[in-house]
Motif scaffolding. Sequence first.
Motif, PDB file in Angstrom:
ATOM      1  N   ASN A 104     -70.463  35.159  19.317  1.00  0.00           N
ATOM      2  CA  ASN A 104     -69.954  35.835  20.513  1.00  0.00           C
ATOM      3  C   ASN A 104     -69.849  37.341  20.286  1.00  0.00           C
ATOM      4  O   ASN A 104     -68.858  37.994  20.622  1.00  0.00           O
ATOM      5  CB  ASN A 104     -68.598  35.264  20.942  1.00  0.00           C
ATOM      6  N   ASN A 105     -70.907  37.888  19.688  1.00  0.00           N
ATOM      7  CA  ASN A 105     -71.093  39.326  19.472  1.00  0.00           C
ATOM      8  C   ASN A 105     -70.166  39.920  18.413  1.00  0.00           C
ATOM      9  O   ASN A 105     -69.973  41.132  18.352  1.00  0.00           O
ATOM     10  CB  ASN A 105     -70.946  40.122  20.769  1.00  0.00           C
ATOM     11  N   VAL A 106     -69.603  39.076  17.547  1.00  0.00           N
ATOM     12  CA  VAL A 106     -68.798  39.586  16.433  1.00  0.00           C
ATOM     13  C   VAL A 106     -69.721  39.863  15.247  1.00  0.00           C
ATOM     14  O   VAL A 106     -70.568  39.031  14.899  1.00  0.00           O
ATOM     15  CB  VAL A 106     -67.717  38.568  16.020  1.00  0.00           C
ATOM     16  N   ASN A 107     -69.565  41.047  14.628  1.00  0.00           N
ATOM     17  CA  ASN A 107     -70.389  41.404  13.483  1.00  0.00           C
ATOM     18  C   ASN A 107     -69.791  40.809  12.209  1.00  0.00           C
ATOM     19  O   ASN A 107     -68.905  41.389  11.595  1.00  0.00           O
ATOM     20  CB  ASN A 107     -70.496  42.929  13.350  1.00  0.00           C
ATOM     21  N   THR A 108     -70.292  39.657  11.825  1.00  0.00           N
ATOM     22  CA  THR A 108     -69.799  38.995  10.622  1.00  0.00           C
ATOM     23  C   THR A 108     -70.683  39.274   9.406  1.00  0.00           C
ATOM     24  O   THR A 108     -70.185  39.498   8.312  1.00  0.00           O
ATOM     25  CB  THR A 108     -69.745  37.473  10.842  1.00  0.00           C
ATOM     26  N   HIS A 109     -72.007  39.264   9.603  1.00  0.00           N
ATOM     27  CA  HIS A 109     -72.917  39.306   8.456  1.00  0.00           C
ATOM     28  C   HIS A 109     -74.058  40.314   8.612  1.00  0.00           C
ATOM     29  O   HIS A 109     -75.139  40.119   8.031  1.00  0.00           O
ATOM     30  CB  HIS A 109     -73.508  37.914   8.190  1.00  0.00           C
ATOM     31  N   LYS A 110     -73.824  41.410   9.315  1.00  0.00           N
ATOM     32  CA  LYS A 110     -74.861  42.444   9.395  1.00  0.00           C
ATOM     33  C   LYS A 110     -75.196  42.959   8.003  1.00  0.00           C
ATOM     34  O   LYS A 110     -76.365  43.183   7.669  1.00  0.00           O
ATOM     35  CB  LYS A 110     -74.392  43.586  10.288  1.00  0.00           C
ATOM     36  N   GLY A 111     -74.157  43.132   7.171  1.00  0.00           N
ATOM     37  CA  GLY A 111     -74.389  43.593   5.807  1.00  0.00           C
ATOM     38  C   GLY A 111     -75.210  42.619   4.998  1.00  0.00           C
ATOM     39  O   GLY A 111     -76.106  43.008   4.244  1.00  0.00           O
ATOM     40  N   ALA A 112     -74.932  41.326   5.153  1.00  0.00           N
ATOM     41  CA  ALA A 112     -75.671  40.309   4.411  1.00  0.00           C
ATOM     42  C   ALA A 112     -77.127  40.244   4.854  1.00  0.00           C
ATOM     43  O   ALA A 112     -78.035  40.049   4.029  1.00  0.00           O
ATOM     44  CB  ALA A 112     -75.001  38.948   4.590  1.00  0.00           C
ATOM     45  N   ILE A 113     -77.358  40.385   6.148  1.00  0.00           N
ATOM     46  CA  ILE A 113     -78.729  40.390   6.658  1.00  0.00           C
ATOM     47  C   ILE A 113     -79.528  41.497   5.987  1.00  0.00           C
ATOM     48  O   ILE A 113     -80.682  41.320   5.589  1.00  0.00           O
ATOM     49  CB  ILE A 113     -78.729  40.546   8.188  1.00  0.00           C
ATOM     50  N   PHE A 114     -78.903  42.640   5.820  1.00  0.00           N
ATOM     51  CA  PHE A 114     -79.559  43.791   5.208  1.00  0.00           C
ATOM     52  C   PHE A 114     -79.646  43.642   3.685  1.00  0.00           C
ATOM     53  O   PHE A 114     -80.723  43.691   3.098  1.00  0.00           O
ATOM     54  CB  PHE A 114     -78.788  45.056   5.586  1.00  0.00           C
ATOM     55  N   ASN A 115     -78.507  43.438   3.033  1.00  0.00           N
ATOM     56  CA  ASN A 115     -78.461  43.394   1.569  1.00  0.00           C
ATOM     57  C   ASN A 115     -79.265  42.228   0.995  1.00  0.00           C
ATOM     58  O   ASN A 115     -80.168  42.410   0.167  1.00  0.00           O
ATOM     59  CB  ASN A 115     -77.010  43.247   1.084  1.00  0.00           C
ATOM     60  N   LEU A 116     -78.896  41.028   1.412  1.00  0.00           N
ATOM     61  CA  LEU A 116     -79.559  39.843   0.875  1.00  0.00           C
ATOM     62  C   LEU A 116     -80.990  39.720   1.395  1.00  0.00           C
ATOM     63  O   LEU A 116     -81.838  39.103   0.738  1.00  0.00           O
ATOM     64  CB  LEU A 116     -78.765  38.587   1.232  1.00  0.00           C
ATOM     65  N   GLY A 117     -81.247  40.298   2.560  1.00  0.00           N
ATOM     66  CA  GLY A 117     -82.612  40.289   3.087  1.00  0.00           C
ATOM     67  C   GLY A 117     -83.570  41.028   2.170  1.00  0.00           C
ATOM     68  O   GLY A 117     -84.635  40.508   1.798  1.00  0.00           O
TER      69      GLY A 117
END
Length: 295
Positions: A104-117
Amino acid sequence: MSVNILSEPTNETLSSKQAIWQQIDDFALDALYDELNLENKPGLVCPSSNGSHSDMNHDTFIASITSLRGYFATLSEFGYENRAFVDLKNKGIYQEIKMRQATNNVNTHKGAIFNLGFASAAIGKCLQQNQSLTTQNICAQIVNSWQYDLTHHLERKADSHGQQMYKKYGVTGAIEMVSNGFQIIQNTALPCFYDTFYRTQDFEKAAMQTLMILISALSDTNLVWRGGIKDLMNAQMMAKQFLQAGGVYQSNWRQAVSTVNQYFIHCNLSPGGSADLLAVTIFFYKVENEFNNPV
């Protein structure tokens, strides 16, 4: 398990590749679950508490992690195929949209998408070049392959938390952390995790000790955003005091962490950047132990 992937396009080779992509995906998701489920993290969401957050809880994070399934496999495959930087970037943007739909548009894992990606993509690069999957090799691939693009060809939104904190305080964020090959993980966090786990044989203690070392050393933009430089310094000081008192080797270490947690919640502080890097540290640990130890 061998990491040598033959280049001949046989069905057996394709199956072997896909199995490894899936395993990398599983390790990334497992690392995120491990970070989430670590109880009593200062100011952070865990199974029993929302920490300093009013807009997210444990269930939000579970939904978020579930939405990421398959993404890290794709990024690892992209790295193996030497796909263009723009392909990795666009896949990350698409994945963030999927995550926000799940939360519901909460930023939970933007960092993980970038870092672990990018860590996953770098693993693909290592496999393509038949390099062993050590953290040093993975991080070197990030620097050699994408440092320039990350520094010069990644849009930095002026209204983002990270950019506002950089302009106001000179604090760098995730882009610099990744483009420089996770130096704090290579030099500090991962050695701490290995040492603590070796000495205690306790995953919880290893994870908490590593988190507190990260909080003590990282100029966490999440802390600066929520409280400013003074609160960042206070948070770092409390983490250092915990470590100087013995860290998780204290008999009352959980109570000591709880005291830090209560302070963070009272001051509305959340070291989200440190939590992201804890997940990356656990991911590297899993990858190194699976692929570099003989079966």
